[in-house]
Design a protein around this motif. Sequence first.
Motif, mmCIF file in Angstrom:
data_model
loop_
_atom_site.group_PDB
_atom_site.id
_atom_site.type_symbol
_atom_site.label_atom_id
_atom_site.label_comp_id
_atom_site.label_asym_id
_atom_site.label_seq_id
_atom_site.Cartn_x
_atom_site.Cartn_y
_atom_site.Cartn_z
ATOM 1 N N ARG A 158 0.852 -1.188 0.000
ATOM 2 C CA ARG A 158 0.000 0.000 0.000
ATOM 3 C C ARG A 158 0.889 1.241 0.000
ATOM 4 N N VAL A 159 0.469 2.253 -0.733
ATOM 5 C CA VAL A 159 1.149 3.546 -0.736
ATOM 6 C C VAL A 159 0.137 4.594 -0.285
ATOM 7 N N ASN A 160 0.452 5.251 0.804
ATOM 8 C CA ASN A 160 -0.449 6.236 1.402
ATOM 9 C C ASN A 160 -1.837 5.647 1.644
ATOM 10 N N GLY A 161 -1.860 4.386 2.072
ATOM 11 C CA GLY A 161 -3.111 3.724 2.410
ATOM 12 C C GLY A 161 -3.840 3.090 1.251
ATOM 13 N N GLU A 162 -3.412 3.315 0.025
ATOM 14 C CA GLU A 162 -4.061 2.743 -1.161
ATOM 15 C C GLU A 162 -3.310 1.494 -1.618
ATOM 16 N N ARG A 163 -4.042 0.405 -1.801
ATOM 17 C CA ARG A 163 -3.403 -0.815 -2.278
ATOM 18 C C ARG A 163 -2.972 -0.643 -3.727
ATOM 19 N N TRP A 164 -1.675 -0.866 -3.959
ATOM 20 C CA TRP A 164 -1.126 -0.781 -5.317
ATOM 21 C C TRP A 164 -0.975 -2.159 -5.950
ATOM 22 N N GLY A 165 -0.878 -3.209 -5.171
ATOM 23 C CA GLY A 165 -0.731 -4.529 -5.772
ATOM 24 C C GLY A 165 -0.307 -5.577 -4.778
ATOM 25 N N GLY A 166 -0.099 -6.776 -5.296
ATOM 26 C CA GLY A 166 0.337 -7.885 -4.468
ATOM 27 C C GLY A 166 -0.029 -9.211 -5.098
ATOM 28 N N ALA A 167 0.390 -10.275 -4.446
ATOM 29 C CA ALA A 167 0.176 -11.622 -4.967
ATOM 30 C C ALA A 167 0.329 -12.609 -3.830
ATOM 31 N N ASN A 168 0.183 -13.890 -4.154
ATOM 32 C CA ASN A 168 0.430 -14.964 -3.197
ATOM 33 C C ASN A 168 1.645 -15.748 -3.663
ATOM 34 N N THR A 169 2.429 -16.240 -2.716
ATOM 35 C CA THR A 169 3.658 -16.953 -3.085
ATOM 36 C C THR A 169 3.381 -18.265 -3.811
ATOM 37 N N ARG A 170 2.131 -18.726 -3.830
ATOM 38 C CA ARG A 170 1.832 -19.917 -4.621
ATOM 39 C C ARG A 170 2.057 -19.656 -6.112
ATOM 40 N N ASP A 171 2.127 -18.375 -6.493
ATOM 41 C CA ASP A 171 2.339 -18.015 -7.897
ATOM 42 C C ASP A 171 3.812 -18.002 -8.295
ATOM 43 N N MET A 172 4.714 -18.292 -7.367
ATOM 44 C CA MET A 172 6.143 -18.281 -7.687
ATOM 45 C C MET A 172 6.485 -19.441 -8.627
ATOM 46 N N HIS A 173 7.161 -19.139 -9.715
ATOM 47 C CA HIS A 173 7.616 -20.196 -10.629
ATOM 48 C C HIS A 173 8.770 -20.974 -10.009
ATOM 49 N N HIS A 174 9.679 -20.259 -9.377
ATOM 50 C CA HIS A 174 10.792 -20.878 -8.650
ATOM 51 C C HIS A 174 10.485 -20.788 -7.159
ATOM 52 N N ALA A 175 10.434 -21.926 -6.481
ATOM 53 C CA ALA A 175 10.192 -21.952 -5.047
ATOM 54 C C ALA A 175 11.499 -21.763 -4.286
ATOM 55 N N PHE A 176 11.389 -21.491 -2.984
ATOM 56 C CA PHE A 176 12.590 -21.311 -2.178
ATOM 57 C C PHE A 176 13.462 -22.568 -2.180
ATOM 58 N N GLU A 177 12.854 -23.733 -2.314
ATOM 59 C CA GLU A 177 13.638 -24.962 -2.369
ATOM 60 C C GLU A 177 14.628 -24.938 -3.527
ATOM 61 N N SER A 178 14.155 -24.524 -4.703
ATOM 62 C CA SER A 178 15.044 -24.514 -5.869
ATOM 63 C C SER A 178 16.070 -23.393 -5.774
ATOM 64 N N MET A 179 15.684 -22.275 -5.178
ATOM 65 C CA MET A 179 16.640 -21.180 -4.991
ATOM 66 C C MET A 179 17.794 -21.607 -4.090
ATOM 67 N N ILE A 180 17.449 -22.234 -2.973
ATOM 68 C CA ILE A 180 18.471 -22.659 -2.016
ATOM 69 C C ILE A 180 19.379 -23.714 -2.639
ATOM 70 N N ALA A 181 18.782 -24.679 -3.321
ATOM 71 C CA ALA A 181 19.573 -25.734 -3.953
ATOM 72 C C ALA A 181 20.521 -25.145 -4.994
ATOM 73 N N TYR A 182 20.030 -24.211 -5.790
ATOM 74 C CA TYR A 182 20.853 -23.611 -6.844
ATOM 75 C C TYR A 182 22.004 -22.794 -6.247
#
Length: 277
Positions: free
Chosen positions: A198-222
């Motif tokens: 939010r910027v000055n109280g107005e929501r500008w955007g966002g998402a859920n981490t289920r939408d990540m193409h690369h998960a933390f598992e693959s990041m850590i392994a790489y």
Amino acid sequence: MTYESPDIRGRRVGYLDGDAVVDAGFDGDMVAFIEAGAPIGSTRGVPNAVLRAPLRPRTLRDFLAFEGHLLNVFPALGKAIPEEWYRIPAYYKGLPDTVIGPDEEIPWPAYTERLDHELELAAVIGRPGKDIAEASALDHVFGYTIWNDLSARDVQVGELAVGMGPGKAKDWDGSNVLGPCIVSADEIDPHDVDLDVRVNGERWGGANTRDMHHAFESMIAYASQALVLHPGEVLGSGTATGGSGMELDRWLSAGDIIEMEASGIGVLRNVIGPRPA
């Protein structure tokens, strides 16, 4: 969490008990606390505590996990998503000394006219490992926090054209904001975290981490291939879809209040400082 208090000298490690700050009884910084196995000593409540950046990371690695964000911003940067992105969880490295924390003023560097926020979830390494398998990667995570990865977008366009990645588009004192705290890994599912900005109280955007193409598992392994990851290293998800102003062609101004919220973690709040004349 890391806090300061007018009644205590220096920064201390603590934890939240509801809204109350409790000193963890540890003589050392957060990285040392994590490395020691997070030992809780003699605790006491701390009135008038002020939260600071939860840690000074050993390293900062930032990935690009959200395809939606790339689809929104790459055309404006004169780029297309390369086929390799779908196979490789690539990252760039940031500077640990640039990190500030909640409620601190974000400095506006004099060389940019287009300052932008970037909403991310970040994992903090808690257990060392090398050549880590994806199946056990999350066992190496101490916890998670919010990362506001600031960008000088007009500078970034020129730097990316060179082909070496961002430099001054990302690096200035106060360009990386972490906080408000670290939530331990057993308290959160990194595959299902709602992220909003939010910027000055107005929501500008966002998402859920289920939408990540690369998960933390693959990041850590790489990242751990032929390299030991140490406690206190931070790995960022990259910007969530809708988590930057560039995606909306909306830009920050001096005095803007940015609030980044992650379910299960809290709100990271900062104000944009004055733009140099």
